[in-house]
Design an enzyme around this catalytic site. Structure first.
Site, PDB file in Angstrom:
ATOM      1  N   ARG A 103      21.473  -7.299   1.262  1.00  0.00           N
ATOM      2  CA  ARG A 103      21.647  -6.472   2.448  1.00  0.00           C
ATOM      3  C   ARG A 103      20.342  -5.870   2.964  1.00  0.00           C
ATOM      4  O   ARG A 103      20.249  -5.476   4.112  1.00  0.00           O
ATOM      5  CB  ARG A 103      22.630  -5.330   2.137  1.00  0.00           C
ATOM      6  CG  ARG A 103      24.032  -5.837   1.879  1.00  0.00           C
ATOM      7  CD  ARG A 103      24.997  -4.706   1.696  1.00  0.00           C
ATOM      8  NE  ARG A 103      24.905  -4.233   0.322  1.00  0.00           N
ATOM      9  CZ  ARG A 103      25.798  -3.405  -0.195  1.00  0.00           C
ATOM     10  NH1 ARG A 103      26.802  -2.963   0.559  1.00  0.00           N
ATOM     11  NH2 ARG A 103      25.702  -2.993  -1.424  1.00  0.00           N
ATOM     12  N   GLY A 104      19.355  -5.794   2.086  1.00  0.00           N
ATOM     13  CA  GLY A 104      18.133  -5.072   2.448  1.00  0.00           C
ATOM     14  C   GLY A 104      17.366  -5.639   3.623  1.00  0.00           C
ATOM     15  O   GLY A 104      16.535  -4.951   4.215  1.00  0.00           O
TER      16      GLY A 104
ATOM     17  N   ASP B  67      14.300  -9.266   2.372  1.00  0.00           N
ATOM     18  CA  ASP B  67      13.494  -8.038   2.462  1.00  0.00           C
ATOM     19  C   ASP B  67      12.303  -8.076   1.529  1.00  0.00           C
ATOM     20  O   ASP B  67      11.170  -7.841   1.935  1.00  0.00           O
ATOM     21  CB  ASP B  67      14.365  -6.794   2.174  1.00  0.00           C
ATOM     22  CG  ASP B  67      15.112  -6.869   0.845  1.00  0.00           C
ATOM     23  OD1 ASP B  67      15.080  -7.933   0.187  1.00  0.00           O
ATOM     24  OD2 ASP B  67      15.734  -5.859   0.463  1.00  0.00           O
TER      25      ASP B  67
ATOM     26  N   ASP C 244      10.819 -10.065  -5.374  1.00  0.00           N
ATOM     27  CA  ASP C 244      10.506  -9.271  -6.560  1.00  0.00           C
ATOM     28  C   ASP C 244      10.384 -10.227  -7.751  1.00  0.00           C
ATOM     29  O   ASP C 244       9.358 -10.887  -7.906  1.00  0.00           O
ATOM     30  CB  ASP C 244      11.625  -8.239  -6.720  1.00  0.00           C
ATOM     31  CG  ASP C 244      11.323  -7.151  -7.722  1.00  0.00           C
ATOM     32  OD1 ASP C 244      10.272  -6.531  -7.645  1.00  0.00           O
ATOM     33  OD2 ASP C 244      12.170  -6.918  -8.604  1.00  0.00           O
TER      34      ASP C 244
ATOM     35  N   PHE D 248       8.421   0.830  -6.372  1.00  0.00           N
ATOM     36  CA  PHE D 248       9.725   0.733  -5.713  1.00  0.00           C
ATOM     37  C   PHE D 248       9.613   1.350  -4.318  1.00  0.00           C
ATOM     38  O   PHE D 248       9.055   2.434  -4.155  1.00  0.00           O
ATOM     39  CB  PHE D 248      10.812   1.442  -6.531  1.00  0.00           C
ATOM     40  CG  PHE D 248      12.195   0.982  -6.157  1.00  0.00           C
ATOM     41  CD1 PHE D 248      12.746  -0.138  -6.753  1.00  0.00           C
ATOM     42  CD2 PHE D 248      12.914   1.643  -5.168  1.00  0.00           C
ATOM     43  CE1 PHE D 248      14.005  -0.594  -6.383  1.00  0.00           C
ATOM     44  CE2 PHE D 248      14.176   1.202  -4.790  1.00  0.00           C
ATOM     45  CZ  PHE D 248      14.719   0.078  -5.401  1.00  0.00           C
ATOM     46  N   VAL D 249      10.122   0.646  -3.328  1.00  0.00           N
ATOM     47  CA  VAL D 249       9.965   1.106  -1.946  1.00  0.00           C
ATOM     48  C   VAL D 249      11.317   1.229  -1.251  1.00  0.00           C
ATOM     49  O   VAL D 249      12.283   0.549  -1.622  1.00  0.00           O
ATOM     50  CB  VAL D 249       9.053   0.156  -1.132  1.00  0.00           C
ATOM     51  CG1 VAL D 249       7.626   0.213  -1.651  1.00  0.00           C
ATOM     52  CG2 VAL D 249       9.581  -1.270  -1.148  1.00  0.00           C
TER      53      VAL D 249
ATOM     54  N   ARG E 217      17.789   3.578   3.968  1.00  0.00           N
ATOM     55  CA  ARG E 217      17.675   2.317   4.721  1.00  0.00           C
ATOM     56  C   ARG E 217      17.279   2.598   6.167  1.00  0.00           C
ATOM     57  O   ARG E 217      16.683   1.766   6.838  1.00  0.00           O
ATOM     58  CB  ARG E 217      19.009   1.566   4.733  1.00  0.00           C
ATOM     59  CG  ARG E 217      19.439   0.987   3.398  1.00  0.00           C
ATOM     60  CD  ARG E 217      20.609   0.030   3.614  1.00  0.00           C
ATOM     61  NE  ARG E 217      21.355  -0.260   2.404  1.00  0.00           N
ATOM     62  CZ  ARG E 217      21.055  -1.233   1.538  1.00  0.00           C
ATOM     63  NH1 ARG E 217      20.013  -1.988   1.748  1.00  0.00           N
ATOM     64  NH2 ARG E 217      21.793  -1.435   0.470  1.00  0.00           N
TER      65      ARG E 217
HETATM   66  P1  XMP Z   1      14.589 -10.493  -6.967  1.00  0.00           P
HETATM   67  O1  XMP Z   1      14.178  -9.746  -8.210  1.00  0.00           O
HETATM   68  O2  XMP Z   1      15.707 -11.448  -7.216  1.00  0.00           O
HETATM   69  O3  XMP Z   1      15.226  -9.354  -6.117  1.00  0.00           O
HETATM   70  O4  XMP Z   1      13.402 -11.104  -6.251  1.00  0.00           O
HETATM   71  C1  XMP Z   1      15.004  -9.114  -4.845  1.00  0.00           C
HETATM   72  C2  XMP Z   1      15.939  -7.995  -4.466  1.00  0.00           C
HETATM   73  O5  XMP Z   1      15.741  -6.855  -5.325  1.00  0.00           O
HETATM   74  C3  XMP Z   1      15.809  -5.676  -4.574  1.00  0.00           C
HETATM   75  N1  XMP Z   1      14.527  -4.968  -4.701  1.00  0.00           N
HETATM   76  C4  XMP Z   1      14.214  -3.810  -4.108  1.00  0.00           C
HETATM   77  N2  XMP Z   1      14.937  -3.041  -3.268  1.00  0.00           N
HETATM   78  N3  XMP Z   1      13.141  -1.555  -3.095  1.00  0.00           N
HETATM   79  C5  XMP Z   1      14.380  -1.916  -2.784  1.00  0.00           C
HETATM   80  O6  XMP Z   1      15.019  -1.212  -2.019  1.00  0.00           O
HETATM   81  C6  XMP Z   1      12.337  -2.268  -3.925  1.00  0.00           C
HETATM   82  O7  XMP Z   1      11.187  -1.900  -4.181  1.00  0.00           O
HETATM   83  C7  XMP Z   1      12.933  -3.470  -4.462  1.00  0.00           C
HETATM   84  N4  XMP Z   1      12.457  -4.425  -5.292  1.00  0.00           N
HETATM   85  C8  XMP Z   1      13.477  -5.327  -5.418  1.00  0.00           C
HETATM   86  C9  XMP Z   1      16.052  -6.122  -3.134  1.00  0.00           C
HETATM   87  O8  XMP Z   1      17.417  -6.045  -2.862  1.00  0.00           O
HETATM   88  C10 XMP Z   1      15.601  -7.561  -3.090  1.00  0.00           C
HETATM   89  O9  XMP Z   1      16.250  -8.340  -2.123  1.00  0.00           O
END
Ligand code: XMP
Length: 184
Positions: free
Chosen positions: A46-47, A104, A107, A156-157, A169
């Protein structure tokens, strides 16, 4: 469960910086996608919803013909590790299409890898990826994105669609979250 105490720290990217970069990214995406047959732009929810809304409107201003769909991947936590699963699938038949996945933040890379594998398995001719943020230091699978807005450290952002505990959000900028255990 209540979120642990935290504070919103420094602004990493303000609204103007984000909009400038989104404009550049959309221009790069448009150049690559223009002329491709049957372009489908998929939001990995959703991000990404705010970023996605800005990107597709920039692409539309540039005259790109596209269809839009949404994909949600989530994880459930088992005894040992969390496993990804499809929570909401796209509705468009993407066989033979050129797909652009918009996320978004990249990670660990697991979600985007899962999404790309899924879209290829559904018959997309090409699957490309665009992320607003990249945290390369957190990667656990060898996944890169084709288009990247900003590369950031392991922090973390929130904001511009990104949340902590379903909050923040709505912020027009992107800010760091500071937790009590963070070094001062
Ligand atoms: P992966 O680890 O699968 O995950 O690459 C990606 C998802 O993890 C969440 N994510 C974050 N969400 N701030 C957030 O609000 C962050 O710093 C962050 N780091 C990872 C996000 O949903 C992303 O799509």
């Amino acid at each position: 469960m209540a979120a642990a105490a935290y504070t919103i720290g420094e602004v990493l990217f303000n609204e103007h910086v984000i909009q400038t970069r989104v404009h550049e990214l959309a221009s790069d995406l448009g150049s690559m996608l223009m002329g491709k047959k049957d372009v489908v732009v998929v939001a990995l929810l959703r991000g990404s919803f705010v970023f996605f809304a800005d990107i597709i409107r920039e692409l539309a201003r540039d005259g790109l013909d596209m269809r839009i769909d949404f994909l949600t991947v989530g994880s459930y936590v088992g005894n040992v590790s969390s496993t990804l699963q499809l929570k909401h699938d796209i509705e468009i038949d993407i066989r033979g299409s050129t797909v652009m996945v918009v996320d978004d933040i990249l990670d660990t890379g697991r979600s985007l890898s899962f999404a790309c594998d899924h879209l290829r398995a559904k018959g997309a001719a090409e699957v490309h990826t665009c992320v607003l943020l990249d945290k390369p230091s957190r990667r656990t699978v060898p996944r890169q994105a084709d288009f990247i807005g900003f590369t950031i450290d392991d922090v973390f952002v929130v904001g511009y669609g990104l949340d902590f505990d379903h909050r923040h959000r709505e912020l027009p900028h992107i800010a760091a979250v500071r937790f009590p255990e963070d070094k001062q």
